[in-house]
Design an enzyme around this catalytic site. Structure first.
Site, PDB file in Angstrom:
ATOM      1  N   GLU A   1     -34.913   9.104   3.656  1.00  0.00           N
ATOM      2  CA  GLU A   1     -34.618   9.596   5.004  1.00  0.00           C
ATOM      3  C   GLU A   1     -35.850   9.484   5.910  1.00  0.00           C
ATOM      4  O   GLU A   1     -35.736   9.411   7.119  1.00  0.00           O
ATOM      5  CB  GLU A   1     -34.089  11.038   4.963  1.00  0.00           C
ATOM      6  CG  GLU A   1     -35.069  12.072   4.467  1.00  0.00           C
ATOM      7  CD  GLU A   1     -34.424  13.469   4.377  1.00  0.00           C
ATOM      8  OE1 GLU A   1     -33.851  13.921   5.380  1.00  0.00           O
ATOM      9  OE2 GLU A   1     -34.483  14.088   3.297  1.00  0.00           O
TER      10      GLU A   1
ATOM     11  N   GLU B   1     -47.746  -5.581 -12.230  1.00  0.00           N
ATOM     12  CA  GLU B   1     -46.539  -5.163 -12.955  1.00  0.00           C
ATOM     13  C   GLU B   1     -46.836  -4.936 -14.437  1.00  0.00           C
ATOM     14  O   GLU B   1     -46.453  -3.917 -15.025  1.00  0.00           O
ATOM     15  CB  GLU B   1     -45.439  -6.219 -12.798  1.00  0.00           C
ATOM     16  CG  GLU B   1     -44.870  -6.268 -11.380  1.00  0.00           C
ATOM     17  CD  GLU B   1     -43.795  -7.323 -11.194  1.00  0.00           C
ATOM     18  OE1 GLU B   1     -43.630  -8.195 -12.078  1.00  0.00           O
ATOM     19  OE2 GLU B   1     -43.117  -7.272 -10.153  1.00  0.00           O
TER      20      GLU B   1
HETATM   21  P1  NDP Z   1     -50.153 -14.267  -7.672  1.00  0.00           P
HETATM   22  O1  NDP Z   1     -50.450 -15.461  -6.861  1.00  0.00           O
HETATM   23  O2  NDP Z   1     -49.304 -13.176  -7.106  1.00  0.00           O
HETATM   24  O3  NDP Z   1     -51.527 -13.610  -8.144  1.00  0.00           O
HETATM   25  C1  NDP Z   1     -52.514 -14.347  -8.787  1.00  0.00           C
HETATM   26  C2  NDP Z   1     -53.717 -13.450  -8.971  1.00  0.00           C
HETATM   27  O4  NDP Z   1     -54.680 -14.131  -9.770  1.00  0.00           O
HETATM   28  C3  NDP Z   1     -54.385 -13.101  -7.670  1.00  0.00           C
HETATM   29  O5  NDP Z   1     -54.815 -11.772  -7.749  1.00  0.00           O
HETATM   30  C4  NDP Z   1     -55.570 -14.079  -7.636  1.00  0.00           C
HETATM   31  O6  NDP Z   1     -56.672 -13.619  -6.938  1.00  0.00           O
HETATM   32  C5  NDP Z   1     -55.921 -14.170  -9.092  1.00  0.00           C
HETATM   33  N1  NDP Z   1     -56.592 -15.421  -9.417  1.00  0.00           N
HETATM   34  C6  NDP Z   1     -56.219 -16.678  -9.073  1.00  0.00           C
HETATM   35  N2  NDP Z   1     -57.070 -17.573  -9.558  1.00  0.00           N
HETATM   36  C7  NDP Z   1     -58.031 -16.892 -10.213  1.00  0.00           C
HETATM   37  C8  NDP Z   1     -59.193 -17.272 -10.914  1.00  0.00           C
HETATM   38  N3  NDP Z   1     -59.560 -18.551 -11.019  1.00  0.00           N
HETATM   39  N4  NDP Z   1     -59.943 -16.306 -11.467  1.00  0.00           N
HETATM   40  C9  NDP Z   1     -59.587 -15.002 -11.350  1.00  0.00           C
HETATM   41  N5  NDP Z   1     -58.496 -14.584 -10.698  1.00  0.00           N
HETATM   42  C10 NDP Z   1     -57.713 -15.518 -10.131  1.00  0.00           C
HETATM   43  O7  NDP Z   1     -49.576 -14.832  -9.027  1.00  0.00           O
HETATM   44  P2  NDP Z   1     -48.787 -14.173 -10.237  1.00  0.00           P
HETATM   45  O8  NDP Z   1     -49.170 -14.975 -11.400  1.00  0.00           O
HETATM   46  O9  NDP Z   1     -48.971 -12.700 -10.279  1.00  0.00           O
HETATM   47  O10 NDP Z   1     -47.277 -14.458  -9.856  1.00  0.00           O
HETATM   48  C11 NDP Z   1     -46.859 -15.757  -9.468  1.00  0.00           C
HETATM   49  C12 NDP Z   1     -45.748 -15.682  -8.463  1.00  0.00           C
HETATM   50  O11 NDP Z   1     -44.546 -15.349  -9.119  1.00  0.00           O
HETATM   51  C13 NDP Z   1     -45.936 -14.599  -7.409  1.00  0.00           C
HETATM   52  O12 NDP Z   1     -46.721 -15.035  -6.331  1.00  0.00           O
HETATM   53  C14 NDP Z   1     -44.524 -14.292  -7.013  1.00  0.00           C
HETATM   54  O13 NDP Z   1     -44.109 -15.169  -5.995  1.00  0.00           O
HETATM   55  C15 NDP Z   1     -43.749 -14.553  -8.284  1.00  0.00           C
HETATM   56  N6  NDP Z   1     -43.458 -13.283  -8.950  1.00  0.00           N
HETATM   57  C16 NDP Z   1     -42.619 -12.398  -8.343  1.00  0.00           C
HETATM   58  C17 NDP Z   1     -42.320 -11.196  -8.915  1.00  0.00           C
HETATM   59  C18 NDP Z   1     -41.415 -10.255  -8.213  1.00  0.00           C
HETATM   60  O14 NDP Z   1     -40.700 -10.656  -7.309  1.00  0.00           O
HETATM   61  N7  NDP Z   1     -41.413  -8.985  -8.585  1.00  0.00           N
HETATM   62  C19 NDP Z   1     -42.882 -10.810 -10.205  1.00  0.00           C
HETATM   63  C20 NDP Z   1     -43.769 -11.792 -10.764  1.00  0.00           C
HETATM   64  C21 NDP Z   1     -44.035 -12.974 -10.153  1.00  0.00           C
HETATM   65  P3  NDP Z   1     -56.881 -13.848  -5.357  1.00  0.00           P
HETATM   66  O15 NDP Z   1     -55.938 -12.886  -4.681  1.00  0.00           O
HETATM   67  O16 NDP Z   1     -58.300 -13.509  -5.151  1.00  0.00           O
HETATM   68  O17 NDP Z   1     -56.560 -15.264  -5.083  1.00  0.00           O
END
Ligand code: NDP
Length: 451
Positions: A439, A181
């Site tokens: 649609e 986002e």
């Molecule tokens: P997410 O869990 O969606 O994404 C976290 C990202 O960080 C993943 O890509 C993950 O990789 C990566 N990551 C995690 N740990 C590390 C690390 N040690 N080093 C490098 N990369 C890492 O979390 P967000 O912070 O984006 O959002 C949190 C939550 O908030 C979401 O899950 C959602 O539920 C909610 N949210 C909802 C929104 C909406 O409804 N539109 C908008 C924003 C947040 P990997 O996939 O490899 O684990």
């Protein structure tokens, strides 16, 4: 009276406020403590300011397109300060609404930190102690930044809303909701934007086809997205932040935003000492009624790390009140929760991914990717995606994935149909609204594959 309050809520976000208000409206004596600003992550530094930034950033593309449609408009320039003033005023207004609603319901508000001091006791930062028959922990989550050298130079999404000026070049780290986002928002506002994600494809856990489609759209619009790439270290150098990546790439940015997940906000809250079992990430372990291992302590929302979305927290808060104060044990629903990633265009989904569904049963996949009329008219290349996953035996639609402008608005309606158990034939029998993108959802006649 045995206790000072019937309910003490810790945390004034979506879940805590809803539970506190409903309990008080039902006649319970309720107090709520919030250490920062009323409204929590969603209102103050999440969904609401993010969506307003999405609106702001969407205008750059709209202006470009307007020119193609024949409007004579000069080069626009985005004024962050002006937007920020309006944003701040709106958040102040919303915070006031939350506070007023709680007050009207009769909830006593404490604008300070509260911690748990026992199964029925809380202590405020100023030292006051209160007893309560029930305690509701609704403290949400907080951004997590991994241990990488130079991590003190990194921003999180919290900082983006507070920045004084737009950076010129930005790196977003992560591949989840927030990372995708913010990459789109900043790019739309005219910031040169790169995104590094450690995995093979962004948005792990979402539908693979949709993930690939979205990643292509991110790149096509000019976001410098690198998958299989993580940050090795950050250094202040060359008038910016020098980033060395795991693939050897080095580049300088004005800001580096970590969106690498959020952790439940339980540190120093006194929960473990009170006997509350916490999980591996610090989340409060709860049963289906949101009750912790201590019978008088419940928890709702992100702090329980179930589904970390505002509408889910609100429902958990309401179900808690039904269960505890209305004698009507109610489990909040955690299935078929629709959600949207507010990228540009949006990716919205409900139900199963193709991968989840085909592991369980035979499925038919209906999918269509095409250039929508509005963009095609002016030669804009981006394609939208509509996808349905259908159970080959029951004919029920198990999942729907849409990548398109307005996808979040569309998925809300599809979610109702899917919850009602709509079959593919129900979709087929529904007459199209023409001419629209949506649609397509009732016009896909032949499966693209069976699995
Ligand atoms: P997410 O869990 O969606 O994404 C976290 C990202 O960080 C993943 O890509 C993950 O990789 C990566 N990551 C995690 N740990 C590390 C690390 N040690 N080093 C490098 N990369 C890492 O979390 P967000 O912070 O984006 O959002 C949190 C939550 O908030 C979401 O899950 C959602 O539920 C909610 N949210 C909802 C929104 C909406 O409804 N539109 C908008 C924003 C947040 P990997 O996939 O490899 O684990």
């Amino acid at each position: 009276m045995k206790y000072d309050y019937d309910l003490f809520v810790i945390g004034g976000g979506s879940g805590g406020v809803r539970a506190g208000r409903l309990a008080a409206e039902g006649g319970a004596r309720v107090a709520l403590a919030e250490e920062y600003r009323m409204g929590g992550t969603c209102v103050i530094r999440g969904c609401v300011p993010k969506k307003l930034m999405v609106f702001a950033s969407g205008h750059s593309g709209a202006l470009r397109e307007a020119r193609e449609y024949g409007w004579q408009i000069g080069e626009g320039r985005f004024d962050w300060q002006r937007f920020r003033r309006r944003l701040d005023a709106e958040l102040d207004r919303l915070e006031g609404v939350y506070r007023a609603n709680l007050g009207r319901a009769g909830v006593e508000i404490f604008d300070q930190r509260a911690v748990v001091a026992g199964p029925h006791e809380v202590v405020l930062a100023d030292g006051r102690r209160f007893s309560a028959e029930y305690i509701l922990v609704a403290t949400g989550g907080t951004p997590f930044v991994p241990e990488v050298p130079g991590r003190e130079l990194a921003w999180t999404s919290n900082d983006v809303f507070l920045m004084d000026a737009l950076p010129r070049r930005v790196l977003v780290v992560g591949g989840g909701y927030i990372a995708c986002e913010f990459a789109c928002i900043l790019h739309g506002l005219g910031v040169e934007t790169a995104q590094y994600y450690r995995g093979a494809q962004v948005l792990r856990g979402f539908d693979d086809e949709a993930r690939g489609h979205l990643a292509e759209l991110l790149r096509d619009q000019g976001i410098d997205l690198h998958v299989g790439t993580d940050v090795e270290r950050l250094e202040r150098r060359d008038g910016g932040i020098r980033v060395k990546a795991t693939d050897g790439r080095e580049a300088t940015f004005d800001a580096v935003i970590y969106a690498t997940g959020r952790k439940p906000n339980t540190a120093g809250l006194g929960l473990e000492a009170a006997g509350v079992k916490l999980g591996r990430w610090g989340q409060v372990e709860v049963d289906a009624y949101s009750r912790s291992s201590v019978p008088s302590i419940y928890a709702v929302g992100d702090v329980t790390d179930r589904i970390t979305l505002t509408p889910v927290a609100i429902r958990e808060g309401a179900a808690f009140v039904e269960t505890v104060f209305r004698g009507n044990p109610t489990k909040p629903e955690h299935d078929l929760v629709p959600s949207a990633v507010f990228t540009q265009p949006e990716y919205a989904s409900v139900g199963m991914t193709e991968e989840e569904a085909r592991d369980e049963r035979p499925v038919e996949i209906y999918s269509a990717a095409f250039r929508p009329m509005q963009g095609a008219f002016v030669g804009r290349p981006g394609r939208v995606l509509f996808k349905l996953i259908v159970c080959a035996e029951t004919r029920k639609v198990l999942g729907c994935h849409i990548i398109a402008p307005g996808a979040a608005e569309m998925i809300q309606m599809v979610a109702v149909a899917i919850r009602m158990g709509a079959t593919k034939e129900d979709f087929d029998r529904t007459v199209a609204v023409h001419p629209t993108m949506a649609e397509e959802i009732v016009l896909m006649k032949t499966p693209v594959r069976r699995a």
